[in-house]
Design an enzyme around this catalytic site. Structure first.
Site, PDB file in Angstrom:
ATOM      1  N   ASP A 220     -42.063 -21.809 -28.487  1.00  0.00           N
ATOM      2  CA  ASP A 220     -42.376 -21.754 -29.997  1.00  0.00           C
ATOM      3  C   ASP A 220     -43.497 -23.156 -30.317  1.00  0.00           C
ATOM      4  O   ASP A 220     -43.663 -24.015 -29.398  1.00  0.00           O
ATOM      5  CB  ASP A 220     -41.117 -21.820 -30.669  1.00  0.00           C
ATOM      6  CG  ASP A 220     -40.457 -23.179 -30.413  1.00  0.00           C
ATOM      7  OD1 ASP A 220     -40.697 -24.221 -31.070  1.00  0.00           O
ATOM      8  OD2 ASP A 220     -39.526 -23.181 -29.337  1.00  0.00           O
ATOM      9  N   ASP A 222     -42.460 -25.210 -32.861  1.00  0.00           N
ATOM     10  CA  ASP A 222     -41.704 -26.010 -33.774  1.00  0.00           C
ATOM     11  C   ASP A 222     -42.133 -25.887 -35.099  1.00  0.00           C
ATOM     12  O   ASP A 222     -42.316 -24.533 -35.686  1.00  0.00           O
ATOM     13  CB  ASP A 222     -41.703 -27.397 -33.236  1.00  0.00           C
ATOM     14  CG  ASP A 222     -40.643 -28.298 -33.626  1.00  0.00           C
ATOM     15  OD1 ASP A 222     -39.313 -27.842 -33.480  1.00  0.00           O
ATOM     16  OD2 ASP A 222     -40.540 -29.379 -34.390  1.00  0.00           O
TER      17      ASP A 222
HETATM   18  N1  ADE Z   1     -35.802 -25.699 -27.690  1.00  0.00           N
HETATM   19  C1  ADE Z   1     -37.031 -24.525 -27.785  1.00  0.00           C
HETATM   20  N2  ADE Z   1     -37.597 -24.792 -28.782  1.00  0.00           N
HETATM   21  C2  ADE Z   1     -37.279 -25.988 -29.275  1.00  0.00           C
HETATM   22  C3  ADE Z   1     -37.715 -26.591 -30.683  1.00  0.00           C
HETATM   23  N3  ADE Z   1     -38.604 -26.245 -31.403  1.00  0.00           N
HETATM   24  N4  ADE Z   1     -36.845 -27.752 -30.833  1.00  0.00           N
HETATM   25  C4  ADE Z   1     -35.923 -28.258 -30.437  1.00  0.00           C
HETATM   26  N5  ADE Z   1     -35.511 -27.598 -29.084  1.00  0.00           N
HETATM   27  C5  ADE Z   1     -35.912 -26.271 -28.937  1.00  0.00           C
END
Ligand code: ADE
Length: 283
Positions: A220, A222
């Site tokens: 992703d 974040d």
């Molecule tokens: N694991 C997968 N995506 C994450 C994110 N954006 N922040 C923290 N841990 C994660």
């Protein structure tokens, strides 16, 4: 040539026991308590391996509740010279996208409640106080093997996956994700990706003298990008299955190659660094 044994810590989505041949299960206990799950011992190629699921096979353990010390101690006790791990993570920079693999070389620690040392006078644990250098937390030789293998497998063409040779992982305490303000700050700090598990896992492996290398599997963006939906469990899950397939292929290919290298010097160096980091009290 020094014999090697490879511990594999499977992150979210990667705990498929079928990657090991001649598999046996082993339940262990350590001075620091129980590891996340049973140890699955077996072989990849003709290399002895031990597979451990970081969150337990049913994914029941939160990142902040993983017994990292028991996990690393158990793998050390099994004789692991190397630990290869996967970890789902978010991207913190333009140019890093879901589906990519980041081979980690640095971390920034934003955890708050985790035990980061074996040297705390736990009964049955090691003696003394340890001030370990964290200048180079990850094993550069093992990481190079991983990066080369990803390139050889041509994952970028087949599976739309860019590999990044190095990257800084920012580890947060979790279990919540970051606010937009936090995420923008992590981005401005220059961290490349974000997760909840690299610290203290890599720190403890270093204290144990083990060659530790990690593949960050990007799921992703974040929360720092204005034009993209912020991270959610759904966005993480959507890329997880594909990411795990890629990571499994890398592990199956890289582990037999590790055996071709003579690790004698490197393992001795690791142990010398550990020994040189311990202060023993004279009282
Ligand atoms: N694991 C997968 N995506 C994450 C994110 N954006 N922040 C923290 N841990 C994660």
């Amino acid at each position: 040539m020094a014999a090697i044994k490879v511990g594999i810590i499977g992150g979210s989505g990667l705990s498929n026991p079928d990657i090991l041949k001649e598999r046996t299960e082993k339940q262990v206990e350590t001075p620091f308590g129980k590891p996340s799950d049973v140890l699955l011992c077996g072989k990849i190629g003709d290399v002895e391996c031990v597979l451990l699921s970081r969150h337990g096979r049913g994914h029941s353990i939160m990142p902040g509740h993983v017994n990292y010390r028991a996990n690393i101690w158990a793998l050390k006790e099994e004789g692991c010279t190397h630990i290869l791990v996967t970890t789902a993570c978010g991207s913190l920079q333009d140019g890093i996208h879901p589906g990519d693999i980041v081979v980690l070389d640095q971390f920034i620690d934003r955890t708050h409640h985790r035990q980061q040392t074996f040297y705390d006078r736990t009964e049955g644990g090691p003696k003394g106080i340890c001030h370990m250098s964290m200048a180079e937390p990850f094993c550069p030789i093992t990481s190079e093997f991983i990066y080369k293998t990803i390139q050889e497998l041509n994952l970028n063409h087949e599976l739309n996956c860019n590999a990044h040779k190095t990257g800084t992982m920012l580890t947060i305490e979790g279990p919540r994700f970051s606010s937009k303000a936090e995420s923008k700050m992590w981005n401005s700090w220059g961290a490349h990706c974000i997760n909840m598990t690299t610290v203290p896992e890599v720190v403890l492996a270093k204290e144990a003298g083990i060659c530790y290398a990690a593949m960050g599997l990007v799921t992703d963006y974040d929360s720092w990008r204005e034009d993209t939906a912020s991270v959610s469990v759904e966005s993480v899950m959507n890329t997880m299955a594909e990411n795990s397939k890629k990571a499994t292929r890398v592990l199956l290919n890289v582990i037999p190659k590790l055996k071709e290298f003579d690790w004698t010097q490197k393992l001795k160096h690791n142990q010398d660094v550990v020994n040189g980091s311990i202060l023993l009290s004279h009282s």
